[in-house]
Design an enzyme around this catalytic site. Structure first.
Site, mmCIF file in Angstrom:
data_model
loop_
_atom_site.group_PDB
_atom_site.id
_atom_site.type_symbol
_atom_site.label_atom_id
_atom_site.label_comp_id
_atom_site.label_asym_id
_atom_site.label_seq_id
_atom_site.Cartn_x
_atom_site.Cartn_y
_atom_site.Cartn_z
ATOM 1 N N ARG A 262 1.172 -5.541 -6.081
ATOM 2 C CA ARG A 262 1.307 -4.845 -7.355
ATOM 3 C C ARG A 262 1.949 -3.484 -7.122
ATOM 4 O O ARG A 262 1.581 -2.763 -6.195
ATOM 5 C CB ARG A 262 -0.056 -4.660 -8.028
ATOM 6 N N ARG A 277 -6.905 1.236 -3.952
ATOM 7 C CA ARG A 277 -5.789 0.802 -4.788
ATOM 8 C C ARG A 277 -4.529 0.736 -3.932
ATOM 9 O O ARG A 277 -3.920 1.760 -3.611
ATOM 10 C CB ARG A 277 -5.594 1.781 -5.956
ATOM 11 N N GLU A 349 -14.866 -1.483 -10.177
ATOM 12 C CA GLU A 349 -14.507 -2.884 -10.410
ATOM 13 C C GLU A 349 -14.184 -3.606 -9.108
ATOM 14 O O GLU A 349 -13.437 -3.105 -8.273
ATOM 15 C CB GLU A 349 -13.302 -2.970 -11.346
ATOM 16 N N SER A 352 -12.718 -9.335 -12.051
ATOM 17 C CA SER A 352 -12.565 -9.562 -13.487
ATOM 18 C C SER A 352 -12.528 -11.066 -13.704
ATOM 19 O O SER A 352 -11.772 -11.769 -13.028
ATOM 20 C CB SER A 352 -11.280 -8.933 -14.020
ATOM 21 N N ARG A 391 -11.634 -4.514 -1.609
ATOM 22 C CA ARG A 391 -12.682 -3.753 -2.300
ATOM 23 C C ARG A 391 -14.066 -4.198 -1.849
ATOM 24 O O ARG A 391 -15.005 -3.390 -1.808
ATOM 25 C CB ARG A 391 -12.516 -3.884 -3.812
#
Length: 430
Positions: A262, A277, A349, A352, A391
């Site tokens: 990403r 990130r 987070e 999801s 993560r």
């Protein structure tokens, strides 16, 4: 993608659902385009009928020697042919414009989703575990003595730039162990089928899972036109693109461990320290293709699969349902799982789990044939992280940290680490 017939039948309800997401109403402009497109199609069909009639009359005029009528009819046939070509081209252009407009509109939220503007309006629905009480000030993952030698950001920056990391030695092995543990759990306990999927995909695949056209800038494209996947949701979901499945084949449940990419174009300045990130990361993804009547229950099942991973690792977490203003573009309902990170003293987070309804299926033209007969229907598609490996590594390291800089590791990882249960302050598995 939205069903144009549903918008025609209830434009006010469509606009009301969009407004819940903070978007302005679009039904009037969509229906204006649709009406114009349908008018061109109708006009082309009328001209085609006139051309057909004139073509039949040409022969009759020639047979009776009526040269004037013969020439008039020939000219009329040519005129109608040109009209048909022009109107068909206009209809095609309007059809493409309508498809582009519909492709840029987000999915409509489910009725049970809480209204809100951003993450502050999300609603907690579940919490597991109690954050550990430290008798020292806990550090972030990259500050730990046991981790620092094996988590090299400087070399990664030399190789690739910012937001990359080079994992080495014991930390790299723990990272790999986490991915293996997740895959084994999903396959052996949760009944998912493991898939080794491509990380390079075509435009159609990115469009099918709604990365294109709206989020082009958030993804990486190779010089020969392939896209690097942001998650294997793209690869796995598109395995049913263009297919008509037997109803008995549903649900299809898949999992894959892949590299993900990403650009993080919309997150400049966020989480620049550590590996929270990154531009390149790894995830174990879950994807389900289901019957419309069972998709809501399937989402709950997938959520438990992801939560179960954290529980097995002993990581405290909370689960929230995202409000209308914080949901992703393609989702109609999303549950976020947030792991406790003592170094940041907050939940972040880590997964999801979303249902898209038939939104992606319409883009992919993925359907099933009802066993009882009738026309094929669109499947429902769901996706969820099970989990984000990097993560999860952060959560394991921070929650297991000790005052001397070492890290106690979850017992479930021992079989993947040669029986070792601790990362020493010197960075060795012991």
């Amino acid at each position: 993608m939205h069903d144009i017939r549903a918008i025609r039948e209830n434009p006010d309800a469509f606009d009301a659902a969009l407004s819940r997401r903070g978007d302005t109403g679009a039904a009037s402009s969509v229906l204006a385009l649709d009406a114009e497109r349908r008018a061109r199609i109708a006009a082309a069909e009328a001209a085609q009928a006139e051309q057909n009639r004139a073509s039949k009359e040409v022969g009759a005029a020639k047979a009776r020697g009526d040269d004037a009528e013969f020439e008039r009819l020939r000219a009329l046939v040519a005129e109608k042919k040109a009209e048909i070509a022009a109107m068909t081209a206009e209809a095609k252009e309007l059809d493409e414009k309508l498809a582009d407009v519909l492709a840029r509109l987000p999915n409509l939220p489910a009725d049970d989703i809480p209204d809100g503007k951003d993450e502050h309006d999300n609603v907690e629905i579940h919490r597991w575990g109690t954050p550990r009480a430290f008798d020292f000030t806990p550090k972030e993952h990259y500050e730990l003595a046991a981790v620092a030698p094996s988590m090299d950001f400087e070399t990664a920056a030399k190789l690739s730039g910012a937001r990359f990391v080079l994992l080495k030695g014991a930390v790299a092995r723990i990272h790999r162990a986490l991915a293996q543990f997740m895959l084994d759990t999903h396959v052996e306990q949760n009944g998912l089928t493991e898939v080794n999927s491509p990380v390079l995909v075509r435009d159609e695949a990115m469009f099918g899972t709604n990365q294109l056209p709206k989020f082009e800038e958030d993804s990486y494209r190779t010089t020969n036109g392939w896209w690097l996947i942001p998650t294997s949701e793209v690869s796995l979901t598109n395995t049913v693109a263009g297919e008509i499945l037997d109803e008995a084949a549903l649900p299809i449940r898949m999992t894959a461990h892949t590299l993900c990419f990403r650009s993080e174009a919309g997150s400049a300045g966020k989480d620049t320290s550590g590996m929270l990130r990154q531009h390149q990361f790894e995830k174990v993804e879950m994807v389900s293709i289901t019957h419309p009547e069972t998709s809501d229950e399937e989402q709950k099942r997938m959520l438990r699969c992801a939560e179960g991973i954290l529980e097995a690792l002993g990581i405290p977490y909370r689960t929230v349902v995202l409000c209308t203003g914080d949901m992703g573009f393609g989702a109609r309902r999303t549950f976020d799982i947030e792991a406790w990170l003592p170094g940041q003293d907050t939940y972040r987070e880590i997964s999801s789990v979303s249902t898209t309804g038939d939104f992606q299926a319409r883009r992919m033209n993925a359907r099933f044939r009802p066993t009882a007969g009738g026309k094929p229907e669109f499947v429902h598609t769901l996706n969820g992280s099970g989990l984000a490996v990097g993560r999860c590594l952060i959560a394991v390291l921070e929650n297991g940290q000790q005052a001397d800089g070492s890290v106690e590791l979850p017992a479930v990882l021992a079989p993947y680490l040669g029986g070792k249960t601790r990362l020493s302050a010197e960075g060795a598995l012991v």
